[in-house]
Design an enzyme around this catalytic site. Sequence first.
Site, PDB file in Angstrom:
ATOM      1  N   HIS A  14       1.049  -1.155  -0.503  1.00 36.99           N
ATOM      2  CA  HIS A  14      -0.094   0.332   0.513  1.00 36.99           C
ATOM      3  C   HIS A  14       1.015   1.488   0.247  1.00 36.99           C
ATOM      4  O   HIS A  14       1.234   1.402   1.328  1.00 36.99           O
ATOM      5  CB  HIS A  14      -0.944   0.289   1.286  1.00 36.99           C
ATOM      6  N   HIS A  16       1.371   5.133  -1.666  1.00 36.66           N
ATOM      7  CA  HIS A  16       1.392   7.111  -2.620  1.00 36.66           C
ATOM      8  C   HIS A  16       2.461   7.160  -3.301  1.00 36.66           C
ATOM      9  O   HIS A  16       3.829   7.142  -1.882  1.00 36.66           O
ATOM     10  CB  HIS A  16       0.145   7.459  -1.436  1.00 36.66           C
ATOM     11  N   ARG A  18       2.377   9.604  -5.848  1.00 44.34           N
ATOM     12  CA  ARG A  18       1.871  10.598  -6.007  1.00 44.34           C
ATOM     13  C   ARG A  18       2.125  10.417  -8.104  1.00 44.34           C
ATOM     14  O   ARG A  18       2.568  10.186  -8.630  1.00 44.34           O
ATOM     15  CB  ARG A  18       2.630  11.792  -5.263  1.00 44.34           C
ATOM     16  N   ASN A  42      -4.746   7.389  -5.831  1.00 43.56           N
ATOM     17  CA  ASN A  42      -5.923   9.011  -5.765  1.00 43.56           C
ATOM     18  C   ASN A  42      -4.821   9.514  -6.251  1.00 43.56           C
ATOM     19  O   ASN A  42      -4.662   9.988  -5.454  1.00 43.56           O
ATOM     20  CB  ASN A  42      -6.149   8.366  -4.063  1.00 43.56           C
ATOM     21  N   LYS A 100      -9.542  -0.628  -6.141  1.00 38.84           N
ATOM     22  CA  LYS A 100      -9.166   0.475  -4.499  1.00 38.84           C
ATOM     23  C   LYS A 100     -10.250   0.839  -4.319  1.00 38.84           C
ATOM     24  O   LYS A 100     -11.394   1.452  -5.595  1.00 38.84           O
ATOM     25  CB  LYS A 100      -8.081   1.544  -4.419  1.00 38.84           C
ATOM     26  N   HIS A 137     -10.469   1.217   1.733  1.00 40.70           N
ATOM     27  CA  HIS A 137     -10.326   1.995   2.827  1.00 40.70           C
ATOM     28  C   HIS A 137     -11.106   1.953   4.269  1.00 40.70           C
ATOM     29  O   HIS A 137     -12.443   2.251   2.988  1.00 40.70           O
ATOM     30  CB  HIS A 137     -10.126   3.587   2.359  1.00 40.70           C
ATOM     31  N   HIS A 175      -4.936  -0.706   5.784  1.00 41.57           N
ATOM     32  CA  HIS A 175      -4.308  -0.344   6.965  1.00 41.57           C
ATOM     33  C   HIS A 175      -5.203  -0.205   8.150  1.00 41.57           C
ATOM     34  O   HIS A 175      -6.512   0.881   8.607  1.00 41.57           O
ATOM     35  CB  HIS A 175      -3.859   1.239   6.553  1.00 41.57           C
ATOM     36  N   LEU A 220      -5.602   9.111   7.957  1.00 43.76           N
ATOM     37  CA  LEU A 220      -6.609   8.127   8.078  1.00 43.76           C
ATOM     38  C   LEU A 220      -6.234   6.529   7.911  1.00 43.76           C
ATOM     39  O   LEU A 220      -5.733   6.420   6.744  1.00 43.76           O
ATOM     40  CB  LEU A 220      -7.424   8.636   6.927  1.00 43.76           C
ATOM     41  N   ASP A 248       1.285   2.964   3.735  1.00 39.47           N
ATOM     42  CA  ASP A 248       0.504   3.920   3.671  1.00 39.47           C
ATOM     43  C   ASP A 248       1.804   4.944   3.280  1.00 39.47           C
ATOM     44  O   ASP A 248       1.122   5.729   3.932  1.00 39.47           O
ATOM     45  CB  ASP A 248      -0.656   3.342   4.298  1.00 39.47           C
ATOM     46  N   ALA A 264      -3.954  14.718   5.828  1.00 35.39           N
ATOM     47  CA  ALA A 264      -4.352  13.169   6.753  1.00 35.39           C
ATOM     48  C   ALA A 264      -2.909  12.664   5.844  1.00 35.39           C
ATOM     49  O   ALA A 264      -3.359  12.517   3.914  1.00 35.39           O
ATOM     50  CB  ALA A 264      -5.257  12.438   6.635  1.00 35.39           C
TER      51      ALA A 264
HETATM   52  C1  NCD Z   1      -3.910   9.295   1.957  1.00 37.82           C
HETATM   53  C2  NCD Z   1      -3.388   9.968   0.828  1.00 37.82           C
HETATM   54  O1  NCD Z   1      -2.684  11.244   1.810  1.00 37.82           O
HETATM   55  O2  NCD Z   1      -2.854  10.031  -0.323  1.00 37.82           O
HETATM   56  N1  NCD Z   1      -4.197   9.463   3.109  1.00 37.82           N
HETATM   57  C3  NCD Z   1      -3.956   9.185   4.915  1.00 37.82           C
HETATM   58  O3  NCD Z   1      -4.012  10.023   5.492  1.00 37.82           O
HETATM   59  N2  NCD Z   1      -3.779   7.869   4.642  1.00 37.82           N
HETATM   60  C4  NCD Z   1      -5.018   8.790   1.638  1.00 37.82           C
HETATM   61  C5  NCD Z   1      -5.431   6.997   2.640  1.00 37.82           C
HETATM   62  O4  NCD Z   1      -4.499   6.067   2.425  1.00 37.82           O
HETATM   63  O5  NCD Z   1      -6.564   7.131   1.927  1.00 37.82           O
HETATM   64 ZN    ZN Z   2      -3.354   4.973   1.392  1.00 39.55          ZN
END
Ligand code: NCD
Ligand code: ZN
Length: 349
Positions: A14, A16, A18, A42, A100, A137, A175, A220, A248, A264
């Site tokens: 998992h 991110h 970007r 996302n 997702k 999520h 998570h 989150l 995450d 978050a």
């Molecule tokens: C994540 C993000 O910033 O993309 N933030 C988070 O607090 N985990 C979003 C997510 O994984 O749900």
């Molecule tokens: Zn995430």
Amino acid sequence: MSDQIEIIRPDDWHLHLRDGAMLKAVAPISAALFGRAIIMPNLVAPVRTLENLRAYRGRIEAALPEGSTFKPLMTLYLTETTDPTDVTEGAASGELTALKLYPAGATTNSDVDVKDMTRVHTVLEAMQEAGVPLLVHGEVNDPDVDIFDREVVFIERVLAPLHRYFPALRIVMEHITTEEGVAFVSESDENIAATITPQHLLINRSDIFRGGIRPHFYCLPIAKRENHRLALRKVATSGSPKFFLGTDSAPHPLGSKECACGCAGIFNAPVTLPYLAQVFEEEGALDKLEAFTSLNGSTFYRLPVNEDRIVLRRTPPNETIFQPIDAGAEGRVVVFRTEKPLNWSVAKA
Ligand code: NCD
Ligand code: ZN
């Protein structure tokens, strides 16, 4: 006790990454440590179609250092307009690893999500048929539900009914943060698994407010009470194949974290593995670290484990590991750090 541990190269189930300057800054960090990662869809314009997915994979590959063997495992953002043929085609070609589900408006960049689960039934049927996992999520986004209860209410209102309706659909509860999440996953059949982040093994909700508000401990789902942290540590270090690492790691520019309404997301990619070694050692379970980081996820996703290995050593890391990452025009990103000194480091990756 051993001062050094060698394990099969971990995967991050998992992550991110970007886009743009942020992607260029963070992708090499994960690529240096992990063999593969499940890439969250996302983006500001979410990854919604196979065409989006191919383009994003191309941008990720372009951001990797020369010769990197890191493999991004791509996902689609499930929406009420997801095309079931994208699922079938993406699964058949191997380009699509999972979809997702974000409950409407639950977190960063997620205002296009599913408001009514019945509208995605044909997509879920296609996923069930093709064996493509649904990553959830696991929080409801009902303003009347207390933020600390949103995971438990999600299990009751969404996850349990979904699993009853689509028993062969493979689901990862991403998570997880609560005892109830641990219990639900543990007691379910083999089609249900969960990822756990390093921060939820390390901090509880009081830590977010210790001596003042700490935006870099805000993610989150939000960290819960101590009993939940302890339940997560117990199950993560148990060796149970249903639980595996999903960092995450979610970079946000410093200015978007340290402000009146901070985002978050915790950026932990550079420090996840040393922190995990510390947690597993504290729990007397260093022998279970490899299962959590490098074996259980592969088993669930039906992929071979990585071929090479990394070495972790019980010695404090070089301070540079905590230095904020420079994401050019996007600004700097603060690295996750707890008050307790970190006494493990990556010796060979
Ligand atoms: C994540 C993000 O910033 O993309 N933030 C988070 O607090 N985990 C979003 C997510 O994984 O749900
Ligand atoms: Zn995430």
